[in-house]
Design a protein around this motif. Structure first.
Motif, PDB file in Angstrom:
ATOM      1  N   ILE A  59       0.927  -1.059  -0.244  1.00  0.00           N
ATOM      2  CA  ILE A  59      -0.021  -0.014  -0.029  1.00  0.00           C
ATOM      3  C   ILE A  59       0.968   1.227  -0.140  1.00  0.00           C
ATOM      4  CG2 ILE A  59      -1.677   1.576   0.980  1.00  0.00           C
ATOM      5  CD1 ILE A  59      -2.590  -1.336   2.495  1.00  0.00           C
ATOM      6  N   GLU A  60       0.918   2.045  -1.062  1.00  0.00           N
ATOM      7  CA  GLU A  60       1.766   3.421  -1.184  1.00  0.00           C
ATOM      8  C   GLU A  60       0.891   4.467  -0.861  1.00  0.00           C
ATOM      9  OE1 GLU A  60       3.085   3.269  -5.221  1.00  0.00           O
ATOM     10  OE2 GLU A  60       4.292   1.273  -4.977  1.00  0.00           O
ATOM     11  N   ALA A  61       1.097   5.320  -0.084  1.00  0.00           N
ATOM     12  CA  ALA A  61       0.552   6.501   0.337  1.00  0.00           C
ATOM     13  C   ALA A  61       1.329   7.815   0.013  1.00  0.00           C
ATOM     14  CB  ALA A  61      -0.154   6.271   2.066  1.00  0.00           C
ATOM     15  N   SER A  62       0.503   8.731  -0.513  1.00  0.00           N
ATOM     16  CA  SER A  62       1.018  10.134  -0.574  1.00  0.00           C
ATOM     17  C   SER A  62      -0.102  11.073  -0.009  1.00  0.00           C
ATOM     18  CB  SER A  62       1.350  10.355  -1.847  1.00  0.00           C
ATOM     19  OG  SER A  62       1.533  11.749  -2.044  1.00  0.00           O
ATOM     20  N   ILE A  63      -0.088  11.442   1.275  1.00  0.00           N
ATOM     21  CA  ILE A  63      -0.845  12.260   2.040  1.00  0.00           C
ATOM     22  C   ILE A  63      -0.045  13.610   2.318  1.00  0.00           C
ATOM     23  CG2 ILE A  63      -2.168  12.548   3.927  1.00  0.00           C
ATOM     24  CD1 ILE A  63      -2.208   9.667   4.096  1.00  0.00           C
ATOM     25  N   ASP A  64      -0.635  14.601   1.715  1.00  0.00           N
ATOM     26  CA  ASP A  64      -0.124  16.039   1.647  1.00  0.00           C
ATOM     27  C   ASP A  64      -1.264  16.860   2.126  1.00  0.00           C
ATOM     28  OD1 ASP A  64       1.110  18.464   1.498  1.00  0.00           O
ATOM     29  OD2 ASP A  64       1.350  18.342  -0.781  1.00  0.00           O
TER      30      ASP A  64
ATOM     31  N   ASN B 190     -11.887  -2.306  -0.005  1.00  0.00           N
ATOM     32  CA  ASN B 190     -12.557  -2.568  -1.402  1.00  0.00           C
ATOM     33  C   ASN B 190     -11.245  -2.617  -2.551  1.00  0.00           C
ATOM     34  OD1 ASN B 190     -15.040  -2.595  -3.213  1.00  0.00           O
ATOM     35  ND2 ASN B 190     -13.597  -1.035  -4.182  1.00  0.00           N
ATOM     36  N   ALA B 191     -10.433  -1.807  -2.327  1.00  0.00           N
ATOM     37  CA  ALA B 191      -9.402  -1.801  -3.107  1.00  0.00           C
ATOM     38  C   ALA B 191      -8.689  -3.417  -3.094  1.00  0.00           C
ATOM     39  CB  ALA B 191      -8.384  -0.764  -3.192  1.00  0.00           C
TER      40      ALA B 191
ATOM     41  N   PRO C 262       0.741  -2.623  -6.300  1.00  0.00           N
ATOM     42  CA  PRO C 262       0.411  -2.054  -5.265  1.00  0.00           C
ATOM     43  C   PRO C 262      -0.966  -1.147  -5.362  1.00  0.00           C
ATOM     44  CG  PRO C 262       2.555  -1.542  -6.007  1.00  0.00           C
ATOM     45  CD  PRO C 262       1.806  -2.292  -7.079  1.00  0.00           C
ATOM     46  N   VAL C 263      -1.483  -1.161  -4.000  1.00  0.00           N
ATOM     47  CA  VAL C 263      -2.966  -0.017  -3.919  1.00  0.00           C
ATOM     48  C   VAL C 263      -2.110   1.280  -3.454  1.00  0.00           C
ATOM     49  CG1 VAL C 263      -4.904   0.392  -2.478  1.00  0.00           C
ATOM     50  CG2 VAL C 263      -4.355  -1.991  -3.181  1.00  0.00           C
TER      51      VAL C 263
ATOM     52  N   ASN D 210      -6.461   0.976  -7.399  1.00  0.00           N
ATOM     53  CA  ASN D 210      -5.967  -0.318  -7.509  1.00  0.00           C
ATOM     54  C   ASN D 210      -5.816  -0.817  -8.914  1.00  0.00           C
ATOM     55  OD1 ASN D 210      -9.053  -0.562  -6.580  1.00  0.00           O
ATOM     56  ND2 ASN D 210      -8.545  -2.407  -8.064  1.00  0.00           N
ATOM     57  N   GLY D 211      -5.172  -1.796  -9.145  1.00  0.00           N
ATOM     58  CA  GLY D 211      -4.755  -2.504 -10.511  1.00  0.00           C
ATOM     59  C   GLY D 211      -5.781  -3.546 -10.750  1.00  0.00           C
ATOM     60  N   GLY D 212      -6.077  -4.164 -11.750  1.00  0.00           N
ATOM     61  CA  GLY D 212      -6.911  -5.115 -12.071  1.00  0.00           C
ATOM     62  C   GLY D 212      -8.047  -4.854 -13.293  1.00  0.00           C
ATOM     63  N   ALA D 213      -9.061  -5.588 -13.268  1.00  0.00           N
ATOM     64  CA  ALA D 213     -10.025  -5.448 -14.594  1.00  0.00           C
ATOM     65  C   ALA D 213     -10.773  -4.237 -14.426  1.00  0.00           C
ATOM     66  CB  ALA D 213     -10.802  -6.849 -14.699  1.00  0.00           C
ATOM     67  N   PRO D 214     -11.162  -3.675 -15.450  1.00  0.00           N
ATOM     68  CA  PRO D 214     -11.936  -2.335 -15.012  1.00  0.00           C
ATOM     69  C   PRO D 214     -13.476  -2.888 -14.726  1.00  0.00           C
ATOM     70  CG  PRO D 214     -11.807  -2.672 -17.330  1.00  0.00           C
ATOM     71  CD  PRO D 214     -10.890  -3.735 -16.698  1.00  0.00           C
TER      72      PRO D 214
END
Length: 398
Positions: A271-276, A298-299, A308-309, A326-330
């Motif tokens: 899980i990659e987070a970018s909180i600014d 859900n992700a 990675p989410v 998240n990645g995966g099928a649309p």
């Protein structure tokens, strides 16, 4: 009189046009008595009357059906029209005109939409009248059709009200059950959580610690399910979710803590987070953390495990933005409209382990709505991204 016949009399009484209809009939034909009658095989009941000849029959009054010509109309479903009884070959010796003292008579059937026979629209007078003509019969048919339309609408409205009451009762029962269920589940889960914390202090071997970690993960997930159940019950019972908005504490650490909780529950997922968020944001912080946790859950449930989410949050240019990708099928186009509905999983979407009850995105949408914000969805072959957007109040002037 009571029961269905009484309800039919009352239904006719609620038709505002009935007094006008009877008045027009009497004025047009010159006849002194007009009525709408409810006619069955064994009953003749006046639903509405206009009496200028002292016939003596009012709404709710009855005649013996075997003494009326309306019984013949009930069987044939055809109008009967008589200009002058004394000169009519079919009715000059009929006992009904002599019993009730009339010489002119007209009666047309009132047939409901389902084909059932309701009754008749009729008029009588002790004097002869010219009523056996196309114009008069057409007028009676038109008025009978108008009465039928009103009665059909009344019946449909009654059925709709009954169905609404039944659905409301079932809905309240279901939601009360969910609220009680959520409340009663908290105590055993809390007991298990206390036991796990106690065991974590004494268990030293690696296998035991792994089992306790799995148990702790299940407890966290169960707590989230119970929270969603309780929030669903609150939202659907009419009170809505409760908010305690504050900007006293920074929001960033709260969101980072929510991310860390999901990392602990899913140690094998990235899980990659970018909180600014440098400044204060006026929100209900626990609710926004719940929104983020639900989106992350859900992700993690639907995203490709090896991808990675990603989480991002910013507050600038008058807009607070919080997103999870998240990645995966649309997500199929036909499934998107129902994603934020309760218990929705989406046609053809596999139920992932730990996915839950299908309440997570519904709670997300409710939290967003209560904050005056909105949810947006973008989904293609590259990623699926849910974004919460909330306008920020303008900064105070200095």
């Amino acid at each position: 009189m009571s029961g269905p016949l009484q309800r039919d009399v009352e239904a006719v009484g609620r038709i505002e046009a009935v007094p006008t209809i009877l008045d027009v009939i009497c004025r047009t034909t010159g006849m002194g008595f007009a009525a709408i009658a409810r006619v069955t095989e064994d009953r003749w009941v006046a639903c509405a009357t206009l009496d200028h000849i002292g016939f003596g029959l009012r709404s709710g009054g009855e005649l013996r059906v075997d003494t009326t010509i309306c019984r013949d109309i009930h069987r044939s479903r055809e109008p009967i029209v008589i200009d002058h009884v004394a000169e009519d070959a079919a009715y000059c010796g009929h006992p009904t005109p002599a019993m009730y003292g009339f010489q002119s008579y007209i009666s047309v059937p009132i047939i409901l939409r389902d084909g059932s026979f309701f009754g008749t629209l009729c008029a009588i007078d002790p004097r002869p009248a010219r009523v056996n003509n196309t114009e008069t019969i057409g007028m009676f048919r038109l008025f009978a059709a108008l009465i039928t339309t009103h009665l059909n609408a009344e019946a449909e409205l009654g059925r709709a009200r009954e169905e609404l009451l039944q659905q409301r009762a079932l809905s309240e029962l279901r939601e009360q059950f969910i609220a009680v269920l959520g409340h009663d589940l908290r105590n055993p889960v809390a007991s298990v959580a206390s036991g796990v914390r106690l065991l974590q202090r004494s268990v030293q071997d690696e296998a035991g610690r792994n089992i306790l970690a799995l148990m702790q993960s299940s407890i966290v997930r169960m707590g989230g399910l119970i929270d969603n159940l309780m929030d669903f019950a609150r939202a659907r019972l009419g009170g809505g979710l409760e908010l305690e908005v504050s900007a006293e504490r920074p929001l960033g650490p709260v969101l980072e803590h929510a991310v860390e909780e999901l990392r602990a529950v899913h140690p094998g997922r990235a899980i990659e987070a970018s909180i600014d968020i440098p400044g204060p944001v006026a929100v209900d912080q626990p609710r926004i953390a719940q929104l983020l946790s639900n989106l992350l859950g859900n992700a993690l449930a639907h995203g490709t495990p090896g991808v990675p989410v990603r989480v991002g949050a910013t507050a600038r240019d008058g807009l607070f933005s919080l997103w999870v990708a998240n990645g995966g099928a649309p997500i199929p186009q036909e499934a998107r409209a129902g994603l934020f509905q309760p218990f929705f999983r989406g046609e053809g979407r596999p139920i992932a382990q730990g996915q839950g009850l299908g309440l997570g995105l519904y709670i997300v949408a409710e939290i967003a709505r209560m904050h005056g914000g909105r949810m947006e969805l973008a989904s293609d072959e590259t990623e699926t991204r849910f974004t919460f957007l909330m306008p920020l109040p303008p900064a105070p002037r200095r």
